[in-house]
Design an enzyme around this catalytic site. Structure first.
Site, PDB file in Angstrom:
ATOM      1  N   TYR A  97       0.848  -1.215   0.000  1.00  0.00           N
ATOM      2  CA  TYR A  97       0.000   0.000   0.000  1.00  0.00           C
ATOM      3  C   TYR A  97       0.873   1.250   0.000  1.00  0.00           C
ATOM      4  CZ  TYR A  97      -3.586   3.404   1.046  1.00  0.00           C
ATOM      5  OH  TYR A  97      -4.417   4.487   0.961  1.00  0.00           O
TER       6      TYR A  97
ATOM      7  N   PHE B 216     -19.457  14.616 -25.663  1.00  0.00           N
ATOM      8  CA  PHE B 216     -19.135  13.646 -26.720  1.00  0.00           C
ATOM      9  C   PHE B 216     -19.056  12.216 -26.203  1.00  0.00           C
ATOM     10  CE2 PHE B 216     -14.754  13.077 -25.368  1.00  0.00           C
ATOM     11  CZ  PHE B 216     -14.543  14.232 -24.633  1.00  0.00           C
TER      12      PHE B 216
ATOM     13  N   PHE C 253      -7.910  21.065 -25.050  1.00  0.00           N
ATOM     14  CA  PHE C 253      -8.247  19.649 -25.031  1.00  0.00           C
ATOM     15  C   PHE C 253      -9.441  19.482 -24.097  1.00  0.00           C
ATOM     16  CE2 PHE C 253      -8.248  15.223 -23.797  1.00  0.00           C
ATOM     17  CZ  PHE C 253      -8.417  14.680 -25.061  1.00  0.00           C
TER      18      PHE C 253
HETATM   19  N1  PM9 Z   1      -6.994  11.697 -24.745  1.00  0.00           N
HETATM   20  C1  PM9 Z   1      -7.846  10.612 -26.674  1.00  0.00           C
HETATM   21  O1  PM9 Z   1      -8.499   9.699 -27.166  1.00  0.00           O
HETATM   22  C2  PM9 Z   1      -8.662   9.863 -24.408  1.00  0.00           C
HETATM   23  C3  PM9 Z   1      -9.911  10.504 -23.969  1.00  0.00           C
HETATM   24  S1  PM9 Z   1     -10.887  11.210 -25.246  1.00  0.00           S
HETATM   25  C4  PM9 Z   1     -11.208  12.706 -24.596  1.00  0.00           C
HETATM   26  O2  PM9 Z   1      -7.162  11.408 -27.359  1.00  0.00           O
HETATM   27  C5  PM9 Z   1      -4.392  14.905 -23.864  1.00  0.00           C
HETATM   28  C6  PM9 Z   1      -3.617  15.639 -24.884  1.00  0.00           C
HETATM   29  C7  PM9 Z   1      -5.135  13.801 -24.208  1.00  0.00           C
HETATM   30  C8  PM9 Z   1      -5.902  13.129 -23.198  1.00  0.00           C
HETATM   31  C9  PM9 Z   1      -6.738  12.054 -23.515  1.00  0.00           C
HETATM   32  C10 PM9 Z   1      -5.828  13.629 -21.870  1.00  0.00           C
HETATM   33  C11 PM9 Z   1      -6.582  12.984 -20.773  1.00  0.00           C
HETATM   34  C12 PM9 Z   1      -5.070  14.721 -21.598  1.00  0.00           C
HETATM   35  N2  PM9 Z   1      -4.371  15.345 -22.588  1.00  0.00           N
HETATM   36  O3  PM9 Z   1      -7.663  10.071 -20.928  1.00  0.00           O
HETATM   37  O4  PM9 Z   1      -7.505  11.028 -18.663  1.00  0.00           O
HETATM   38  O5  PM9 Z   1      -5.153  13.388 -25.465  1.00  0.00           O
HETATM   39  O6  PM9 Z   1      -5.689   9.594 -19.480  1.00  0.00           O
HETATM   40  O7  PM9 Z   1      -5.962  11.813 -20.423  1.00  0.00           O
HETATM   41  C13 PM9 Z   1      -7.794  10.767 -25.237  1.00  0.00           C
HETATM   42  P1  PM9 Z   1      -6.770  10.555 -19.836  1.00  0.00           P
END
Ligand code: PM9
Length: 460
Positions: A73, A451, A125
């Site tokens: 942990y 979305f 984003f």
């Molecule tokens: N990106 C993608 O498919 C997964 C979620 S779709 C909204 O491109 C950037 C530049 C990303 C991103 C996720 C995240 C978030 C942050 N910054 O999905 O939470 O492309 O790990 O990261 C997606 P997590």
């Protein structure tokens, strides 16, 4: 021997069967999913290009790491391996592990943004802007204009427009801007890189005004590859060296480890300032988990530490990764399909507005094209247009982004060139009859990040 072609620097040891469905089955699946590819079952998909996030194939070395992950942990050995990997590859001293990228965005936004602050960035984003607004901030787009033009061949469409940034500083004052959020290889612009010179100039300008520079380094390796290819003075450097230099022009970074880092889950916030890290850890223990695991298991952290080293271990890895994306992009360009150019690092983006001029913007051309591509071929992509952009918090109107795109994101080390050929054929076939695609309207619209879970029906 001089090499003219590239090939993947790995061979395949384990395979997962995929199944082609019938058109009739896909018509039903699309209707049941409300024409939203996020709501489909993966079993109904043939080639899954929804996202490159968490969909990579791990190496045998990473899988071996899963077996020896330390599940303590507190104080897990795997956590310390991760700390060392992040330090060696990215150069940051302070590591705050999280369950994935948005966990890091949440914590960063909460510790730095106050009500009424502004957070500039090189294009929004979705989850990043959500957390900035959730913390009381206002996002301001300061990317160069070329980023909004699908046909512009600018080699660094992810660059910050320093005049736009200076204007914002003059207007609101540096004390209202806690940090600038600088994304490497900008996702919503089509996987477009920024140059080292631009990043350095941004860092210098921000530091003159007491503004921190926080990278979204989620796809920094792909950005480093483009710098090596396109920016004078970098061709002889390794991607590992370029990565370290990128991070040197920042005060910290959020990373979704589900992309570059070659794992299926994980992320982190990395910082230089120990006091800021202390504030982050105070929130971490409430929202993610203890400061030595965040939201990850020991085996997750072990695989991640290995993935981080592997992504820059040899330049052949990122060469093959970006090379596969370029292969698909070039096939579509050759066939006259309008896509974002230059071809980006993590996917190929179809220009839905140009492909479907008969569908008004408020009938979601990219969402409609994404659904149609699935129905015709079993290839699953993702809308990156007005649906993803959401509504203006003040007016309640849709944000209408200039880019209305279908993203075909390529998972790392998962599909073969033959899958890319089939995908290109599917798009080319669909574009023989673009007028057969009809617009969509909401039957369910979530309040935020719509979305992911929105549902649609065809406009009568
Ligand atoms: N990106 C993608 O498919 C997964 C979620 S779709 C909204 O491109 C950037 C530049 C990303 C991103 C996720 C995240 C978030 C942050 N910054 O999905 O939470 O492309 O790990 O990261 C997606 P997590």
């Amino acid at each position: 021997m001089s090499r003219h072609s590239w090939a993947e620097p790995y061979k395949i040891k384990v395979v997962e069967p995929i199944r082609m469905t019938t058109r009739e089955e896909r018509v039903v699946a699309a209707r049941e999913a409300g024409y939203n590819t996020f709501l489909m079952r993966s079993e109904d998909v043939y080639i899954d290009l929804l996202t490159d996030s968490g969909t990579s194939a791990m190496s045998d070395y990473q899988w071996a790491g899963m077996m020896i992950g330390d599940e303590a942990y507190a104080g897990s050995r795997s956590f310390y391996n991760l700390v060392e990997a992040v330090h060696d590859v990215y150069g940051y001293e302070e590591l705050v592990p999280t369950h994935q990228g948005r966990g890091a965005e949440h914590i960063l936004s909460q510790i730095l943004i106050k009500d009424g602050d502004y957070v500039p960035g090189n294009m929004y984003f979705t989850t990043t802007r959500f957390h900035q607004e959730h913390a009381g901030g206002t996002f301001v787009d300061v990317i160069i204009d070329e980023a909004h033009d699908p046909a512009s061949l600018h080699p660094f469409k992810g660059n910050i427009d320093l005049d736009k940034l200076q204007r914002l500083i003059d207007e609101v004052g540096g004390d209202k801007i806690p940090y600038i959020s600088v994304e490497t290889n900008v996702n919503m612009a089509g996987g477009q890189p920024m140059s080292m010179a631009n990043l350095k100039a941004t860092y210098e300008l921000c530091h003159q005004h007491g503004i921190l520079v926080m990278l979204d380094a989620t796809r920094a390796v792909e950005n480093a590859w483009f710098i090596k290819q396109r920016e004078a003075g970098y061709n002889d450097k390794t991607v590992a060296e370029i990565m370290r230099e990128i991070c040197s022009y920042s005060d910290g970074a959020t990373v979704s480890s589900k992309k570059d880092n070659l794992v299926n889950i994980g992320g982190f916030l990395a910082l230089r300032d120990p006091e800021l890290a202390k504030a982050a850890r105070a929130l971490l223990v409430a929202f993610e988990g203890l400061h030595t695991y965040g939201g990850m298991s020991g085996r997750d952290m072990e695989a991640l530490a290995r993935g981080i080293r592997e992504m820059v271990g040899t330049d052949d890895h990122v060469h093959a990764r970006v090379g596969q994306v370029e292969y698909l992009g070039d096939a579509l360009i050759k066939a006259g399909v309008p896509i974002i150019r230059p071809v980006g690092g993590h996917g190929v983006f179809l220009d839905a507005k140009t492909i479907l001029p008969h569908i008004p913007h408020d009938q979601f051309p990219a969402q409609a094209l994404t659904a149609a591509l699935y129905i015709e071929s079993g290839v699953r992509g993702m809308e990156r247009g007005v649906v993803s952009a959401g509504r203006d918090k003040g007016t309640g109107d849709h944000h209408y982004p200039k880019l209305e795109l279908v993203r075909l994101a390529i998972p790392r080390r998962v599909y073969t060139q033959a899958h890319m050929d089939v995908t290109a054929e599917a798009v080319i076939d669909l574009l023989q009859h673009p007028e057969s695609v009809t617009g969509l309207q909401f039957t369910y619209e979530p309040e935020s990040l719509r979305f992911f879970q929105a549902r649609f029906e065809p406009v009568a």
